[in-house]
Design an enzyme around this catalytic site. Structure first.
Site, mmCIF file in Angstrom:
data_model
loop_
_atom_site.group_PDB
_atom_site.id
_atom_site.type_symbol
_atom_site.label_atom_id
_atom_site.label_comp_id
_atom_site.label_asym_id
_atom_site.label_seq_id
_atom_site.Cartn_x
_atom_site.Cartn_y
_atom_site.Cartn_z
ATOM 1 N N THR A 307 1.071 -18.382 18.364
ATOM 2 C CA THR A 307 -0.087 -19.342 18.904
ATOM 3 C C THR A 307 0.797 -20.757 18.989
ATOM 4 O O THR A 307 1.595 -20.954 18.125
ATOM 5 C CB THR A 307 -1.172 -19.646 17.570
ATOM 6 N N VAL A 308 0.457 -21.637 19.872
ATOM 7 C CA VAL A 308 0.960 -22.937 19.891
ATOM 8 C C VAL A 308 0.085 -23.961 19.554
ATOM 9 O O VAL A 308 -1.197 -23.938 20.318
ATOM 10 C CB VAL A 308 1.485 -23.247 21.415
ATOM 11 N N ASP A 418 9.776 -13.034 31.673
ATOM 12 C CA ASP A 418 8.237 -13.233 31.384
ATOM 13 C C ASP A 418 7.872 -14.509 32.070
ATOM 14 O O ASP A 418 7.095 -15.076 31.790
ATOM 15 C CB ASP A 418 8.072 -13.339 29.962
#
Length: 628
Positions: A307-308, A418
């Protein structure tokens, strides 16, 4: 843990048994022949619309049409049970519009049946990015071949059969990047230099079934006798591999813990201040304080590995802090991988890494520059898309800057792996910052590909990488092709509310572009159809995306070529005019697939045909297999 292996064996055996039962049942249900209104009594390889699995050619018994390889044909004459004169509506459309989609094999390839078309003409297509261009030109010049070179990414060589055998045929192999293709010949044409006039959309299809679909019981016995022992052997190998891999991970984790205790860069965890790979090491306490104890209100995004959070350091800098989900060997490996890559790169369109915590910290944290406008995905089909949709000029810049960043990575021997709109960030001036390098791989200079289990995000994963486990720079090109389609369509890469064949945006785009249904793909709010310049550019970007999304990596351009194509598209007609003067010696504008399509859109007066599309649907979740 190993107690689960017998259950795994039982599950795989039952699954395989059900597959064989289903296969046998399907064979029993398929009729040997069936009556068809306009065709008479038909046999294999024909099948009915209701039973497409029973054959290769689907007959529409209420009309005079049939489908083969996803393509529709109008039957003009029944010559025999295995020979028909047909009208190819898709090829008709492409030839009339001088489209480069004309130079595609009109018939599919199956292992047990061979198709032929007559009369036919052999042409050669050669990739413009090949390093064998000089030999290519000499090869075809000796044989007096003409060339058509305005197609995006490839050149077509052809020779009018009326010219006769003007030179001896040579036995040398084809130049690198070249392949032959047989297309229907227009025997009534009097044109000698127009390759599109030499081709026909009405031709004869004939087929020969090499192995008749008989003796089902015998085939079943062969399948059972050959496949079951092989499947059991493969299952045993799989179990042994899992045991070996788990043992290796335990050993690596033990070695890692031993190395951490002797690593001088990880000694000052409590207060921070040391350097790791040349970047500052922050204390865990400072980053907890910066994020208000990782307050959920500070969350900027949630990815596959962490999570950022938004944070503000003691020195006043605004930062984005990635908090990895787990602190195990695998996460430490990705943590170190991203640090190693980002510390050796410097590009205006790559996100900057400010620092990290020590590997001995209670949590693994990465500290990046804060990019205030968020992700491109949010601006295309998130909350921000409703507030203020991105203008086409901004989207075009996003495409060019993202391509520039990926081109730089590939030159630095790094594959991102990605690429997606959630990993493309925008700063206050809407400039691109490509992020998230946890999955990236350093590419050996002496290797053509890396063999690794597929990783990435559904909807963006290269189908050839997914099938063959071979990662190359063209894998990023495929993912970037999906990003291009998102930019012109404003649609997400995966949407389960779409038709099942179009859940993946890549499939939808291939289908629409193949049929020239750009108005069903491109977002009209961008000015498509009302602004001539926007129409030209979005249509050209769609064609470039089509090339990037080709299932075979050899058919895709490199990231350098993609960047140059995008710059050419942005420069527009002025560049095409200059190229026309250089190649034609006058001021006449060169024809190209892009300009053809724009003129077609301005004067469209016919329905687009159904065309062949290569379908591939990715798995439903991000794959996180081992890359051992």
């Amino acid at each position: 843990m190993y107690m689960a292996f017998p259950n795994l064996l039982v599950f795989l055996f039952v699954l395989f048994h059900l597959f064989l039962v289903e296969l046998c049942d399907a064979n029993h249900e398929c009729p040997k022949s069936f009556p068809c209104k306009h065709f008479g009594t038909l046999e294999y390889p024909f099948t009915e619309l209701e039973r497409p699995e029973c054959g290769l050619i689907t007959a529409d018994c209420d009309s005079t049409k049939f489908r083969l390889g996803g393509k529709e044909y109008q039957v003009l004459k029944n010559i025999s049970t295995d020979k028909y004169l047909v009208l190819d509506s898709s090829l008709h459309y492409n030839l009339n519009t001088n489209s480069c989609f004309s130079f595609r094999t009109p018939l599919p390839i199956y292992p047990n049946i061979s198709f032929t078309i007559s009369p036919n003409l052999t042409l050669f297509t050669c990739d413009k990015s090949s390093n064998d261009r000089k030999r290519e030109e000499d090869y075809f010049q000796i044989q007096n071949y003409k060339n058509y070179s305005t197609c995006l990414g490839f050149t077509v060589y052809y020779r009018n059969p009326r010219d006769g055998n003007l030179s001896r045929e040579i036995d040398d192999p084809l130049p690198l990047g070249c392949s032959s293709i047989q297309l229907p010949l227009n025997i009534t044409s009097d044109s000698r230099d127009n390759v599109f006039k030499l081709l026909a959309y009405e031709y004869t299809i004939e087929w020969q079934v090499e192995q008749p679909k008989d003796n089902n019981n015998k085939k079943k016995k062969i399948i059972l006798a050959a496949v079951i022992p092989g499947a059991a052997f493969l299952v045993c190998l799989l179990v042994c591999f899992i045991i070996w891999r788990n043992k290796k991970r335990v050993t690596n984790a033990y070695r890692l813990s031993r190395n951490i205790s002797s690593d001088p860069s990880s000694k000052s965890d409590i207060e921070g201040g040391s350097l790791y790979f040349g970047i500052p090491v922050f204390s865990y306490t400072e980053l907890v304080e910066a994020t208000n104890n990782f307050d959920s209100a500070q969350e900027l995004g949630d990815g596959g590995f962490g999570t950022v959070y938004y944070g503000k350091l003691r020195d006043g800098r605004e930062v984005a802090i990635k908090r990895l989900y787990e602190h195990n060997y695998r996460r430490v490996e990705q943590f170190m991988n991203e640090i190693k890559i980002l510390t050796c790169l410097k590009h205006p369109n790559l996100v900057s890494l400010y620092g990290c915590t020590s590997r001995r910290s209670r949590e693994l944290l990465l500290v990046y520059e804060y990019v205030e406008k968020g992700t491109v995905a949010d601006h295309l089909h998130g909350e921000k898309a409703e507030e203020s949709p991105l203008l086409w000029s901004i989207r075009m810049n996003i495409a060019i800057e993202t391509a520039a960043a990926l081109s730089y990575l590939h030159k630095s021997e790094i594959i991102h792996r990605d690429v997606k709109t959630n990993n493309i960030l925008l700063d206050g001036n809407f400039c691109v910052k490509v992020a998230d390098f946890g999955l990236s791989r350093l590419f050996p200079t002496d290797a053509t590909h890396i063999s690794t289990a597929p990783q990435g995000t559904p909807g963006y994963v290269d189908p050839e990488y997914h099938q063959c486990y071979q990662l190359t720079g063209k894998s990023d090109v495929y993912s970037f092709g999906v990003v291009l389609v998102e930019l012109i369509s404003s649609m997400p890469a995966v949407d389960i509310n779409r038709h099942r064949h179009e859940i993946n945006l890549a499939n939808l785009a291939l289908n629409k572009i193949q049929k020239c249904d750009f108005d069903e793909l491109i977002d009209r709010s961008l000015g498509y159809g009302t602004d001539a310049e926007v129409t030209r550019m979005t249509t050209s970007v769609a064609e470039l995306a089509f090339r990037c999304l080709q299932p075979e990596k050899e058919m895709r351009p490199s990231m350098d070529e993609v960047l140059e194509y995008l710059k050419d598209i942005q420069k527009g007609d002025e560049l095409m005019f200059e190229k026309g003067k250089e190649e034609n010696g006058n001021g006449k504008m060169l024809r190209s697939p892009e300009t053809d399509e724009v003129m077609l859109l301005k004067n469209k007066n016919m329905q687009s045909p159904v065309a062949v599309t290569d379908k591939w649907i990715s798995s439903s979740s991000t794959i996180e297999s081992s890359t051992e």
